[in-house]
Design a protein around this motif. Sequence first.
Motif, short mmCIF file in Angstrom:
data_model
loop_
_atom_site.label_atom_id
_atom_site.label_comp_id
_atom_site.label_asym_id
_atom_site.label_seq_id
_atom_site.Cartn_x
_atom_site.Cartn_y
_atom_site.Cartn_z
N SER A 96 3.56 8.46 -2.76
CA SER A 96 4.09 8.48 -1.41
C SER A 96 2.80 8.67 -0.78
N LEU A 97 2.64 8.36 0.55
CA LEU A 97 1.57 8.83 1.42
C LEU A 97 1.61 10.34 1.60
N ASN A 98 0.26 10.96 1.42
CA ASN A 98 0.18 12.44 1.42
C ASN A 98 -0.07 12.66 2.88
N LYS A 99 0.98 13.00 3.63
CA LYS A 99 0.95 13.18 5.24
C LYS A 99 0.33 14.42 5.49
N GLN A 100 0.21 15.38 4.31
CA GLN A 100 -0.54 16.68 4.63
C GLN A 100 -2.05 16.52 4.24
N SER A 101 -2.65 15.66 4.01
CA SER A 101 -3.92 15.23 3.63
C SER A 101 -4.83 15.52 4.87
N GLU A 102 -6.07 16.14 4.91
CA GLU A 102 -6.80 16.13 6.02
C GLU A 102 -7.18 14.65 6.58
N TYR A 103 -7.11 13.71 5.85
CA TYR A 103 -7.28 12.54 6.15
C TYR A 103 -6.05 11.71 6.91
N TYR A 104 -4.86 12.40 6.85
CA TYR A 104 -3.90 11.57 7.17
C TYR A 104 -3.96 11.24 8.89
N PRO A 105 -4.42 11.97 9.81
CA PRO A 105 -4.43 11.61 11.03
C PRO A 105 -5.25 10.24 11.29
N PHE A 106 -6.61 10.34 10.65
CA PHE A 106 -7.32 9.26 10.84
C PHE A 106 -6.59 7.85 10.18
N ILE A 107 -6.10 8.28 8.89
CA ILE A 107 -5.46 7.00 8.17
C ILE A 107 -4.04 6.41 9.07
N GLN A 108 -3.52 7.53 9.95
CA GLN A 108 -2.31 7.13 10.71
C GLN A 108 -2.72 6.29 11.80
N ASP A 109 -3.81 6.51 12.27
CA ASP A 109 -4.31 5.84 13.32
C ASP A 109 -4.79 4.56 13.01
N LEU A 110 -5.36 4.41 12.02
CA LEU A 110 -5.86 3.04 11.41
C LEU A 110 -4.55 2.23 11.20
N LEU A 111 -3.44 2.69 10.52
CA LEU A 111 -2.40 2.04 10.17
C LEU A 111 -1.59 1.59 11.34
N ASN A 112 -1.55 2.08 12.35
CA ASN A 112 -1.03 1.85 13.55
C ASN A 112 -1.60 0.48 14.31
N HIS A 113 -2.68 0.31 13.75
CA HIS A 113 -3.17 -1.20 14.14
C HIS A 113 -2.98 -2.44 13.29
N LEU A 114 -2.11 -2.19 12.13
CA LEU A 114 -2.07 -3.00 11.22
C LEU A 114 -0.63 -3.55 10.96
N PRO A 115 -0.30 -4.94 10.73
CA PRO A 115 0.96 -5.37 10.75
C PRO A 115 2.05 -4.74 9.75
N SER A 116 3.10 -4.62 9.98
CA SER A 116 4.07 -4.23 8.85
C SER A 116 3.80 -4.98 7.64
N GLN A 117 3.99 -4.40 6.57
CA GLN A 117 4.14 -4.84 5.26
C GLN A 117 5.56 -4.84 4.54
N ASP A 118 6.47 -4.63 5.23
CA ASP A 118 7.90 -4.45 4.89
C ASP A 118 8.21 -5.76 4.18
N PHE A 119 7.97 -7.10 4.65
CA PHE A 119 8.34 -7.99 3.98
C PHE A 119 8.09 -8.10 2.72
N LYS A 120 7.09 -7.30 1.99
CA LYS A 120 6.75 -7.58 0.66
C LYS A 120 8.05 -6.62 -0.13
N LEU A 121 8.51 -5.76 0.68
CA LEU A 121 9.56 -4.79 0.09
C LEU A 121 10.94 -5.73 -0.03
N LEU A 122 11.04 -6.44 1.01
CA LEU A 122 12.26 -7.20 1.15
C LEU A 122 12.37 -8.39 0.10
N GLU A 123 10.89 -9.06 -0.28
CA GLU A 123 11.02 -9.91 -1.25
C GLU A 123 11.24 -9.38 -2.69
N LEU A 124 10.76 -8.12 -2.71
CA LEU A 124 11.23 -7.49 -4.01
C LEU A 124 12.82 -7.32 -4.27
N GLU A 125 13.24 -6.82 -3.01
CA GLU A 125 14.65 -6.72 -2.94
C GLU A 125 15.33 -7.86 -3.31
#
Length: 112
Positions: free
Chosen positions: A74-103
């Motif tokens: 899982s993503l470590n949301k306690q990491s000192e880097y998480y705020p930076f990573i979260q901000d970066l991830l907010n600019h990326l498209p969802s990848q949930d389709f990859k999980l749906l394909e697996l399902e």
Amino acid sequence: MSTVEIEKTAMLLKLLGDKTRLTMVKILDSHDCCVCEFVEMFKMSQPGVSQHVRKLKDVGIVSETRRGQWVIYSLNKQSEYYPFIQDLLNHLPSQDFKLLELEEQGLRISCD
């Protein structure tokens, strides 16, 4: 911004500059996964996937939990880097389709 912060940011950007690792982090932001799922998602060998996950784990971006013989990441949301990573991830498209394909293929959490 101190030199140390710039060094850390450069290290993070280099680590997340890999498309596979960046996609893994985006997926882990909303879903926990095991290596076997990433193997199917990325059509990579288990050692290849494990190497990517280890690099993310080594800097504390990703954490692991044991469920019996399986390791769930899982993503470590306690990491000192998480705020930076979260901000970066907010600019990326969802990848949930990859999980749906697996399902759809019956491969989601195939290791329980």
